[in-house]
Each structure stands twice: as C-alpha cells, then as structure tokens.
Design a protein around this motif. Structure first.
Motif, PDB file in Angstrom:
ATOM      1  N   ARG A   1      49.099  22.197 -12.462  1.00  0.00           N
ATOM      2  CA  ARG A   1      50.162  23.129 -12.866  1.00  0.00           C
ATOM      3  C   ARG A   1      49.573  24.480 -13.275  1.00  0.00           C
ATOM      4  NH1 ARG A   1      51.701  18.320 -15.461  1.00  0.00           N
ATOM      5  NH2 ARG A   1      53.664  17.520 -14.674  1.00  0.00           N
ATOM      6  N   PHE A   2      50.369  25.504 -13.040  1.00  0.00           N
ATOM      7  CA  PHE A   2      50.099  26.851 -13.544  1.00  0.00           C
ATOM      8  C   PHE A   2      51.400  27.396 -14.119  1.00  0.00           C
ATOM      9  CE2 PHE A   2      46.755  27.033 -10.152  1.00  0.00           C
ATOM     10  CZ  PHE A   2      45.684  27.300 -10.973  1.00  0.00           C
ATOM     11  N   GLU A   3      51.276  28.415 -14.916  1.00  0.00           N
ATOM     12  CA  GLU A   3      52.444  29.174 -15.343  1.00  0.00           C
ATOM     13  C   GLU A   3      52.351  30.547 -14.688  1.00  0.00           C
ATOM     14  OE1 GLU A   3      55.019  30.268 -19.285  1.00  0.00           O
ATOM     15  OE2 GLU A   3      52.888  29.912 -19.546  1.00  0.00           O
ATOM     16  N   ILE A   4      53.437  30.957 -14.063  1.00  0.00           N
ATOM     17  CA  ILE A   4      53.508  32.282 -13.445  1.00  0.00           C
ATOM     18  C   ILE A   4      54.387  33.157 -14.331  1.00  0.00           C
ATOM     19  CG2 ILE A   4      54.334  33.609 -11.464  1.00  0.00           C
ATOM     20  CD1 ILE A   4      53.584  31.280  -9.702  1.00  0.00           C
ATOM     21  N   LEU A   5      53.887  34.347 -14.633  1.00  0.00           N
ATOM     22  CA  LEU A   5      54.622  35.318 -15.431  1.00  0.00           C
ATOM     23  C   LEU A   5      54.930  36.529 -14.557  1.00  0.00           C
ATOM     24  CD1 LEU A   5      52.050  34.165 -17.345  1.00  0.00           C
ATOM     25  CD2 LEU A   5      53.542  35.181 -19.030  1.00  0.00           C
ATOM     26  N   LEU A   6      56.168  36.919 -14.500  1.00  0.00           N
ATOM     27  CA  LEU A   6      56.575  38.121 -13.764  1.00  0.00           C
ATOM     28  C   LEU A   6      56.718  39.247 -14.783  1.00  0.00           C
ATOM     29  CD1 LEU A   6      59.213  36.599 -11.340  1.00  0.00           C
ATOM     30  CD2 LEU A   6      56.756  36.897 -11.009  1.00  0.00           C
ATOM     31  N   VAL A   7      55.843  40.252 -14.654  1.00  0.00           N
ATOM     32  CA  VAL A   7      55.735  41.323 -15.632  1.00  0.00           C
ATOM     33  C   VAL A   7      56.000  42.659 -14.949  1.00  0.00           C
ATOM     34  CG1 VAL A   7      54.160  42.425 -17.276  1.00  0.00           C
ATOM     35  CG2 VAL A   7      54.009  39.964 -16.869  1.00  0.00           C
TER      36      VAL A   7
ATOM     37  N   ARG B   1      48.465  31.979 -15.295  1.00  0.00           N
ATOM     38  CA  ARG B   1      47.618  31.453 -16.360  1.00  0.00           C
ATOM     39  C   ARG B   1      47.700  29.936 -16.341  1.00  0.00           C
ATOM     40  NH1 ARG B   1      50.617  32.849 -22.069  1.00  0.00           N
ATOM     41  NH2 ARG B   1      52.495  31.682 -21.650  1.00  0.00           N
ATOM     42  N   ASP B   2      46.692  29.324 -16.908  1.00  0.00           N
ATOM     43  CA  ASP B   2      46.688  27.866 -16.996  1.00  0.00           C
ATOM     44  C   ASP B   2      47.876  27.432 -17.832  1.00  0.00           C
ATOM     45  OD1 ASP B   2      44.371  27.664 -15.486  1.00  0.00           O
ATOM     46  OD2 ASP B   2      43.094  27.816 -17.250  1.00  0.00           O
ATOM     47  N   TRP B   3      48.499  26.366 -17.387  1.00  0.00           N
ATOM     48  CA  TRP B   3      49.677  25.863 -18.115  1.00  0.00           C
ATOM     49  C   TRP B   3      49.219  25.049 -19.309  1.00  0.00           C
ATOM     50  CZ3 TRP B   3      51.827  20.816 -18.677  1.00  0.00           C
ATOM     51  CH2 TRP B   3      53.096  20.809 -19.247  1.00  0.00           C
ATOM     52  N   GLN B   4      49.810  25.358 -20.445  1.00  0.00           N
ATOM     53  CA  GLN B   4      49.540  24.638 -21.681  1.00  0.00           C
ATOM     54  C   GLN B   4      50.829  24.005 -22.182  1.00  0.00           C
ATOM     55  OE1 GLN B   4      46.414  24.385 -22.920  1.00  0.00           O
ATOM     56  NE2 GLN B   4      45.702  25.628 -21.210  1.00  0.00           N
ATOM     57  N   PRO B   5      50.918  22.677 -22.179  1.00  0.00           N
ATOM     58  CA  PRO B   5      52.158  22.045 -22.647  1.00  0.00           C
ATOM     59  C   PRO B   5      52.380  22.342 -24.129  1.00  0.00           C
ATOM     60  CG  PRO B   5      50.438  20.404 -22.315  1.00  0.00           C
ATOM     61  CD  PRO B   5      49.898  21.709 -21.843  1.00  0.00           C
ATOM     62  N   GLY B   6      53.663  22.403 -24.467  1.00  0.00           N
ATOM     63  CA  GLY B   6      53.954  22.550 -25.887  1.00  0.00           C
ATOM     64  C   GLY B   6      54.808  23.682 -26.130  1.00  0.00           C
TER      65      GLY B   6
ATOM     66  N   ARG C   1      60.347  36.996 -16.564  1.00  0.00           N
ATOM     67  CA  ARG C   1      60.605  35.618 -16.143  1.00  0.00           C
ATOM     68  C   ARG C   1      59.289  34.860 -16.117  1.00  0.00           C
ATOM     69  NH1 ARG C   1      64.067  33.770 -10.820  1.00  0.00           N
ATOM     70  NH2 ARG C   1      63.646  31.548 -10.951  1.00  0.00           N
ATOM     71  N   THR C   2      59.363  33.589 -16.462  1.00  0.00           N
ATOM     72  CA  THR C   2      58.203  32.713 -16.353  1.00  0.00           C
ATOM     73  C   THR C   2      58.629  31.442 -15.638  1.00  0.00           C
ATOM     74  OG1 THR C   2      58.588  31.593 -18.467  1.00  0.00           O
ATOM     75  CG2 THR C   2      57.197  33.560 -18.515  1.00  0.00           C
ATOM     76  N   ALA C   3      57.667  30.800 -15.012  1.00  0.00           N
ATOM     77  CA  ALA C   3      57.947  29.541 -14.321  1.00  0.00           C
ATOM     78  C   ALA C   3      56.693  28.682 -14.340  1.00  0.00           C
ATOM     79  CB  ALA C   3      58.377  29.798 -12.881  1.00  0.00           C
ATOM     80  N   VAL C   4      56.878  27.414 -14.632  1.00  0.00           N
ATOM     81  CA  VAL C   4      55.789  26.454 -14.502  1.00  0.00           C
ATOM     82  C   VAL C   4      55.882  25.879 -13.099  1.00  0.00           C
ATOM     83  CG1 VAL C   4      54.814  24.287 -15.330  1.00  0.00           C
ATOM     84  CG2 VAL C   4      55.785  25.921 -16.957  1.00  0.00           C
ATOM     85  N   VAL C   5      54.797  25.998 -12.344  1.00  0.00           N
ATOM     86  CA  VAL C   5      54.772  25.516 -10.968  1.00  0.00           C
ATOM     87  C   VAL C   5      53.745  24.397 -10.840  1.00  0.00           C
ATOM     88  CG1 VAL C   5      55.588  27.672  -9.947  1.00  0.00           C
ATOM     89  CG2 VAL C   5      53.147  27.365 -10.307  1.00  0.00           C
ATOM     90  N   GLU C   6      54.059  23.421  -9.985  1.00  0.00           N
ATOM     91  CA  GLU C   6      53.180  22.280  -9.738  1.00  0.00           C
ATOM     92  C   GLU C   6      52.712  22.294  -8.303  1.00  0.00           C
ATOM     93  OE1 GLU C   6      54.279  18.356 -10.955  1.00  0.00           O
ATOM     94  OE2 GLU C   6      55.686  19.134 -12.430  1.00  0.00           O
ATOM     95  N   THR C   7      51.527  21.737  -8.079  1.00  0.00           N
ATOM     96  CA  THR C   7      51.006  21.659  -6.723  1.00  0.00           C
ATOM     97  C   THR C   7      51.924  20.790  -5.864  1.00  0.00           C
ATOM     98  OG1 THR C   7      49.096  21.125  -5.364  1.00  0.00           O
ATOM     99  CG2 THR C   7      49.463  19.732  -7.272  1.00  0.00           C
TER     100      THR C   7
END
Length: 89
Positions: free
Chosen positions: A7-13, A84-89, A31-37
C-alpha cells in the motif's frame, strides 16, 4: 528479488502552494487515497496500485507516480501527486 510495498498513500497537492507556513504536506492536500497493489503492471511498466477512485502506476523504489487516473480522468492541471508510505492509524 525485492517485494513490492502493498500500500501507498497518494496525496494530491496544489502546485501553487509554495509556502505552507509550517503546515505539513498532508494539510495542503485537496485529496488523499490509500492505494493497494493490483498485481498488474501498467502501460508505464511499473506496478499498478488502485483504491478510493485512484489508479496509479508507481515506481516503488523512487516513490514516483508514473501514470495516474483520478475518478477515471487524468489529473487536473495545477495538481501534483505525491506518494508516501502508508501508515495505518
């Protein structure tokens, strides 16, 4: 052989945000989105990730978005996609 991040998190800035006044990048994201392979490779040749309306080909070594669709469309002008690397929580 290295394993791909799941997983990664994508941030649209917005590109025009030059001085965040000490704010974190995620505070400037529209906007942000958590994406999975997906287990597939995109047309760019990089691994494809998908989730929350975002489909992206990401170079996992450099954390660079090589191709991106947001809700089925290309990214609007003036926006930058950061990974960025996805960090759960």
């Amino acid at each position: 052989m290295s394993t791909l991040p799941r997983r990664f998190e994508i941030l649209l800035v917005p590109e025009h945000v030059e001085d965040r006044g000490g704010a974190a990048v995620e505070d400037s994201a529209v906007r942000t989105a958590v994406v999975e392979t997906t287990g597939e490779r995109g047309a760019s040749g990089y691994p494809r990730y998908a989730g929350h309306g975002v489909v992206a080909d990401i170079d996992p070594e450099t954390r660079t978005v090589e191709a991106l669709l947001v809700d089925g469309s290309e990214l609007d002008y003036g926006l930058t996609a950061l990974v960025r690397d996805w960090q759960p929580g």
